[in-house]
Design an enzyme around this catalytic site. Structure first.
Site, PDB file in Angstrom:
ATOM      1  N   HIS A 157       0.832  -1.218   0.000  1.00 23.79           N
ATOM      2  CA  HIS A 157       0.000   0.000   0.000  1.00 23.79           C
ATOM      3  C   HIS A 157       0.861   1.260   0.000  1.00 23.79           C
ATOM      4  CE1 HIS A 157      -3.353  -2.687   1.176  1.00 23.79           C
ATOM      5  NE2 HIS A 157      -2.428  -3.240   1.951  1.00 23.79           N
ATOM      6  N   SER A 278      15.585  20.942 -17.201  1.00 25.47           N
ATOM      7  CA  SER A 278      14.399  21.751 -17.457  1.00 25.47           C
ATOM      8  C   SER A 278      14.822  23.017 -18.186  1.00 25.47           C
ATOM      9  CB  SER A 278      13.727  22.103 -16.130  1.00 25.47           C
ATOM     10  OG  SER A 278      12.942  23.270 -16.272  1.00 25.47           O
ATOM     11  N   LYS A 284      16.853  21.563 -12.064  1.00 29.01           N
ATOM     12  CA  LYS A 284      16.176  20.292 -12.306  1.00 29.01           C
ATOM     13  C   LYS A 284      17.025  19.241 -13.011  1.00 29.01           C
ATOM     14  CE  LYS A 284      12.372  19.295 -11.679  1.00 29.01           C
ATOM     15  NZ  LYS A 284      11.118  19.712 -12.311  1.00 29.01           N
ATOM     16  N   GLU A 291      10.188   8.108 -17.218  1.00 21.04           N
ATOM     17  CA  GLU A 291       8.821   8.591 -17.480  1.00 21.04           C
ATOM     18  C   GLU A 291       8.347   8.177 -18.864  1.00 21.04           C
ATOM     19  OE1 GLU A 291       8.231  12.770 -15.262  1.00 21.04           O
ATOM     20  OE2 GLU A 291      10.029  12.644 -16.465  1.00 21.04           O
TER      21      GLU A 291
END
Ligand code: ARG
Length: 462
Positions: A157, A278, A284, A291
């Protein structure tokens, strides 16, 4: 060039129809398989006396020339000729009109297209995808072998549950990929069926020998119902379905890499070469590769839904709808090839923050189950041990303490069965080492041995 099927037509095909129905813009990728199929077919026709040896030789020579032209990029595919099958045949007829016109005896594009796809998928399955999976499995096993003692939190969980080792966690993925490989191998058996000779759908009155073609093209089986042979795209569906499951696994893994590289987790650092920046936020470093792996899962599932939907209401036998199988299939092949390549590379460039993993593994009462199992060894029924441990956890939460910080007197308030030996059990190391049940986190070295044996087993040894 006029159409190979123009006999019964008086009007020219509309330009828009030509553009709408062509498949050469994508099925030209099948050219080599198409030629191989034609060579085997022509050889069989000659063996059977349907064409002469001389005609067969002319066909071989013509196809050889076409092969060279395609390889040297001199060949011009023509969309007026619809697809790869007619492009190849028309080119042959141009080179060798008499013999060329005999090649399409006792075959049809319907059985050719299935043949070409099967030849393609045989190679992709056996020589590419399963090989890439093994490579990646080996990378993961290598990392696992170096991290038998790297302790991290195991989750259920998404809550810290019990300490596990990084090796154990990575090996879970190796098992998943092993099943993926098994699925591809199993599907291979059904790909490995020769459809050629089914002709349009009903077989032929001519005395062909399908076994000879099967032998030449090394097919294990020959389709035994000609209607099924040209109607069937199960093998494409299975390949895409297996790829969808593989991508689902990849995506779960990618998701973990994304999570683990957050500041909040800080379990890993992916090297600069496998991350991107970025355009606005200078600080970043984004896990874009992970992804995109997660994102590309969507297009593979899309391909599966596409082919299932295309096939779902098709009456037997061949229908032109089936031409829609190729673009999604080719896209799936490219996608999984790229994903398997890049994830394997990236994994070799991940730094694991072992300190941080170990520290978080010890937090959040992750040793509560160890305490309960300790009580079980003192003969307390598990349900009761669970309750007692739960009470101890509640007590600790109230006092902002961890389990091992309780004094023996405090422990004894909950159960007399708890003695001083409890303290040596309440460390993540002891917890991990103790879980020696088959498949457990404490017997990871054995798991590595077992999975290595399976992974190393070559396809041909089976
Ligand atoms: N281009 C077609 C396909 O990809 C090949 C088979 C065409 N057969 C036909 N009778 N139109 O499915």
């Amino acid at each position: 060039m006029s159409k190979l099927w123009s006999g019964r037509f008086t009007e020219e095909t509309a330009e828009s129809v030509e553009a709408f129905t062509e498949s050469i813009s994508f099925d030209h990728e099948l050219w080599l398989y198409d030629i191989r199929g034609s060579v085997a077919h022509a050889k069989m026709l000659a063996e059977q006396g349907i064409i002469t040896e001389e005609e067969a030789s002319k066909i071989f020579a013509g196809l050889g020339e076409i092969k060279n032209e395609i390889e040297s990029k001199e060949f011009e595919f023509d969309s007026a000729l619809e697809d790869i099958h007619m492009n190849m045949e028309a080119a042959l007829i141009k080179k060798s009109p008499e013999a060329g016109k005999k090649l399409h005896t006792a075959r049809s594009r319907n059985d050719q297209v299935s043949l070409d796809l099967r030849l393609l998928l045989r190679g992709i399955t056996k020589r590419r995808i399963t090989v890439q999976i093994v490579k990646f499995q080996k990378t993961l096993i290598e990392i696992a072998a170096n991290n038998i003692n790297t302790i991290m939190p195991g989750y259920t969980h998404m809550q810290r549950a019990q300490p596990v080792t990084l090796a154990h966690h990575l090996l879970a993925y190796v098992e998943m990929f092993e099943r993926d490989k098994e699925r591809y191998k199993d599907a291979y058996k059904r790909i490995d069926t020769l459809p050629l000779g089914a002709c349009a759908l009903a077989g032929t009155t001519l005395n062909i020998n399908r076994e000879s073609v099967a032998k030449q093209l090394k097919f294990k089986r020959t389709s035994s119902n000609s209607i099924d042979a040209v109607s069937d795209r199960d093998f494409v569906i299975e390949f895409i379905s297996n790829s969808s499951i593989l991508m689902m696994h990849m995506s779960r893994m990618a998701e973990e890499l994304v999570l683990w590289s957050t500041k909040e987790f800080s379990f890993i650092e992916i090297s600069d070469a496998y991350t991107t920046g970025s355009s606005i936020m200078p600080q970043k470093k984004n896990p874009d590769v992970a992804e995109l792996i997660r994102g590309k899962t969507g297009r593979v599932y899309g391909a599966l839904v596409s082919i299932l939907t295309t096939m779902k209401a098709l009456p037997l036998a061949y229908n032109r709808d089936m031409q829609e199988d190729k673009e999604p299939l080719f896209d799936v092949i490219d996608t999984i090839t790229n994903v398997l390549h890049v994830i394997n590379e990236m994994f070799k460039h991940i730094k694991f923050n072992k300190e941080r993993m170990r520290k978080t593994a010890a937090e959040g009462f992750s040793l509560a189950t160890d305490l309960a199992e300790y009580l079980v060894t003192k003969k307390m029924p598990f349900r009761e041990a669970h309750e007692v441990t739960g009470n101890i956890v509640k007590y600790c939460v109230d006092k902002s303490m961890d389990l091992h910080e309780l004094t023996i007197e405090e422990f004894k308030r909950f159960s007399d069965l708890i003695d001083n030996d409890i303290y040596s059990r309440l460390t993540v190391e002891a917890s991990v080492k103790g879980r020696k049940s088959y498949g457990g986190t404490g017997e990871v070295e054995e798991q590595i041995k077992r999975i290595r044996e399976k992974v190393d087993k070559n396809w041909t040894e089976e």
